[in-house]
Design an enzyme around this catalytic site. Structure first.
Site, PDB file in Angstrom:
ATOM      1  N   ILE A   9       0.830  -1.217   0.000  1.00  0.00           N
ATOM      2  CA  ILE A   9       0.000   0.000   0.000  1.00  0.00           C
ATOM      3  C   ILE A   9       0.860   1.261   0.000  1.00  0.00           C
ATOM      4  O   ILE A   9       0.409   2.329  -0.444  1.00  0.00           O
ATOM      5  CB  ILE A   9      -1.003  -0.009   1.189  1.00  0.00           C
ATOM      6  N   THR A  10       2.109   1.164   0.470  1.00  0.00           N
ATOM      7  CA  THR A  10       2.981   2.351   0.478  1.00  0.00           C
ATOM      8  C   THR A  10       3.615   2.610  -0.893  1.00  0.00           C
ATOM      9  O   THR A  10       4.304   3.607  -1.076  1.00  0.00           O
ATOM     10  CB  THR A  10       4.116   2.186   1.517  1.00  0.00           C
ATOM     11  N   ASP A  56       5.201  -8.850   6.453  1.00  0.00           N
ATOM     12  CA  ASP A  56       6.273  -8.882   5.460  1.00  0.00           C
ATOM     13  C   ASP A  56       6.064 -10.124   4.599  1.00  0.00           C
ATOM     14  O   ASP A  56       5.776 -11.208   5.124  1.00  0.00           O
ATOM     15  CB  ASP A  56       7.640  -8.936   6.172  1.00  0.00           C
ATOM     16  N   GLN A  81       9.606  -6.760  -4.768  1.00  0.00           N
ATOM     17  CA  GLN A  81      10.840  -6.065  -5.122  1.00  0.00           C
ATOM     18  C   GLN A  81      10.626  -5.758  -6.603  1.00  0.00           C
ATOM     19  O   GLN A  81      10.726  -6.636  -7.457  1.00  0.00           O
ATOM     20  CB  GLN A  81      12.054  -6.965  -4.878  1.00  0.00           C
ATOM     21  N   SER A  82      10.335  -4.510  -6.937  1.00  0.00           N
ATOM     22  CA  SER A  82       9.787  -4.202  -8.265  1.00  0.00           C
ATOM     23  C   SER A  82      10.770  -3.538  -9.226  1.00  0.00           C
ATOM     24  O   SER A  82      10.399  -3.234 -10.353  1.00  0.00           O
ATOM     25  CB  SER A  82       8.558  -3.294  -8.099  1.00  0.00           C
ATOM     26  N   SER A 123       3.261  -8.886 -14.770  1.00  0.00           N
ATOM     27  CA  SER A 123       3.981  -7.805 -15.448  1.00  0.00           C
ATOM     28  C   SER A 123       4.310  -8.140 -16.895  1.00  0.00           C
ATOM     29  O   SER A 123       4.608  -9.298 -17.232  1.00  0.00           O
ATOM     30  CB  SER A 123       5.282  -7.546 -14.683  1.00  0.00           C
ATOM     31  N   GLU A 125       7.009  -7.556 -18.069  1.00  0.00           N
ATOM     32  CA  GLU A 125       8.392  -8.066 -18.055  1.00  0.00           C
ATOM     33  C   GLU A 125       8.419  -9.587 -18.259  1.00  0.00           C
ATOM     34  O   GLU A 125       9.463 -10.138 -18.592  1.00  0.00           O
ATOM     35  CB  GLU A 125       9.085  -7.708 -16.736  1.00  0.00           C
ATOM     36  N   TYR A 147      13.850 -10.550 -12.001  1.00  0.00           N
ATOM     37  CA  TYR A 147      12.517 -10.010 -11.693  1.00  0.00           C
ATOM     38  C   TYR A 147      11.457 -10.663 -12.588  1.00  0.00           C
ATOM     39  O   TYR A 147      10.425 -11.132 -12.103  1.00  0.00           O
ATOM     40  CB  TYR A 147      12.512  -8.486 -11.891  1.00  0.00           C
ATOM     41  N   LYS A 151       8.269 -13.027 -11.552  1.00  0.00           N
ATOM     42  CA  LYS A 151       6.866 -12.694 -11.877  1.00  0.00           C
ATOM     43  C   LYS A 151       6.171 -13.834 -12.611  1.00  0.00           C
ATOM     44  O   LYS A 151       4.960 -14.028 -12.463  1.00  0.00           O
ATOM     45  CB  LYS A 151       6.817 -11.403 -12.720  1.00  0.00           C
TER      46      LYS A 151
END
Ligand code: NDP
Ligand code: GDR
Length: 321
Positions: A9-10, A56, A81-82, A123, A125, A147, A151
């Site tokens: 959410i952050t 977490d 971890q985007s 994604s 990606e 990454y 995904k």
């Protein structure tokens, strides 16, 4: 009243989704991790209207507790971890947080709230070294970074829980989406922030990586609408969410500098150190399934998006356009 649990959410998307769900009358619960300094800038304006739970993605018991305590009707799994370059530097962490953790979220739901609806943030990606253009739901994956590989795991485990347990679990294959809240290391925000700092007299050179890469860039706010629609379907389905148009990084740079009355060629240099070990050269999505089945089309086009971001960064740096 429906309850939604948002992981991440952050982050950029989590903050826009919180706004959207509040506007629709949801109770919004956001999962945040413990940090020595609070980083709630993106949700400061809605802070009093949402509930926060600590958790977490690497810790199963915290996810179990988050689900048990919030009893959500819908779960939006945005946490990850985007940042693609970091995934070469921290491949195992990225595999854990961006990939394996999707299993942890799904397990928490299966145990405590199996009838909740689940959204996985897949994604473009995953298409990586693309097998066809434009990319659609049926295009085979060929990820080009740790990454992207993580995904693909998250994507297929979501399909698998849908098929194994009959859960309402779906993925949006979202192409790059940006906003004034985009993280500063991603290329759009890096450029618009640099433009503002140059105009403010705080910067005189901008080092960039591959200017020839092409991306299908849209506005994060528009893409949250598509995700919400995906979660209201009669049955869970995966969708490509994109604009269908592509631009080079050079085009982005040119537009952003021009919007602030600057000539990019005087400031930008390429730095070989910023070239990625393996690049995704061209992404262009085909959003026709989302249009046909969800009635979704993006509202903000690329030129407006760049202008919106430049304007916001100029304001942040106290420069009048
Ligand atoms: P951001 O990087 O802005 O936000 C990532 C969020 O994940 C942050 O809230 C971060 O928390 C949280 N997070 C990271 N690690 C953990 C962890 N171990 N436990 C709990 N929370 C964690 O990403 P975006 O909002 O841009 O993207 C949202 C999702 O969509 C991501 O999964 C991303 O990979 C995916 N995606 C994004 C696209 C885009 O163009 N933006 C396109 C396609 C997919 P903290 O603030 O504490 O760091
Ligand atoms: P991407 O986004 O890797 O597509 O992943 P990013 O904005 O980092 O890069 C886009 C393209 O720009 C090129 N580039 C640079 N990128 C950065 N960050 N910094 C530079 O200086 C620079 N110069 C050129 C890159 O090589 C690349 O081709 C984003 C993330 O949000 C992922 O989480 C998400 O899944 C995908 O979009 C869809």
């Amino acid at each position: 009243m429906k309850t939604a649990l948002i992981t991440g959410i952050t982050g950029q998307d989590g903050s826009y989704m919180a706004e959207l769900l509040l506007s629709k009358g949801y109770r919004v619960v956001g999962m945040v991790r413990r940090t020595s300094l609070e980083k709630f800038e993106r949700i400061e304006h809605v802070r009093e209207r949402i509930d926060l739970v600590q958790g977490d993605l690497t810790d199963q018991s915290s996810l179990d507790e988050a689900v048990k305590n919030s009893m959500p009707d819908e779960v939006y799994n945005f946490a990850a971890q985007s940042f693609v370059p970091t995934s070469w530097n921290q491949p195992a962490l990225t595999g854990d947080v961006t990939g394996l953790a999707v299993s942890r979220m799904l397990e928490a739901l299966r145990k405590y709230r199996a009838d909740a609806r689940f959204y996985q943030a897949s994604s473009s990606e995953m298409f990586g070294k693309v097998m066809e253009t434009p990319q659609r739901e049926s295009t085979p994956f060929y990820p080009r970074s740790p990454y992207g590989v993580a995904k693909v795991y998250g994507h297929y485990i979501t399909v698998n829980y849908r098929e194994s347990y009959g859960m309402y679990a779906c993925s949006g294959i979202l192409f790059n989406h940006e906003s004034p809240r985009r993280g500063i290391e991603f290329v759009t925000r890096k450029v618009t922030d640099a433009v503002a700092r140059i105009r403010a007299g705080k910067l005189d050179r901008l080092k960039m990586g591959n200017l020839d890469a092409q991306r299908d860039w849209g506005f994060a706010g528009d893409y949250m609408e598509a995700i919400w629609l995906m979660m209201q379907g009669a049955e869970p389905r995966d969708y490509v969410i994109a604009t269908g148009h592509t631009h080079t990084v050079k085009d982005l740079v040119d537009r952003a500098f021009t919007a602030a009355g600057l000539d990019w060629q005087k400031y930008v240099e390429t730095d070989p150190k910023m070239i990625r070990p393996a690049e995704v050269d061209l992404l262009r999505g085909d959003p026709s399934k989302a249009k046909a089945e969800l009635g979704w089309t993006p509202k903000v086009q690329f030129p407006e998006l760049v202008e919106m971001m430049v304007r916001a960064d100029l304001e942040r740096h106290g420069v009048t356009a």
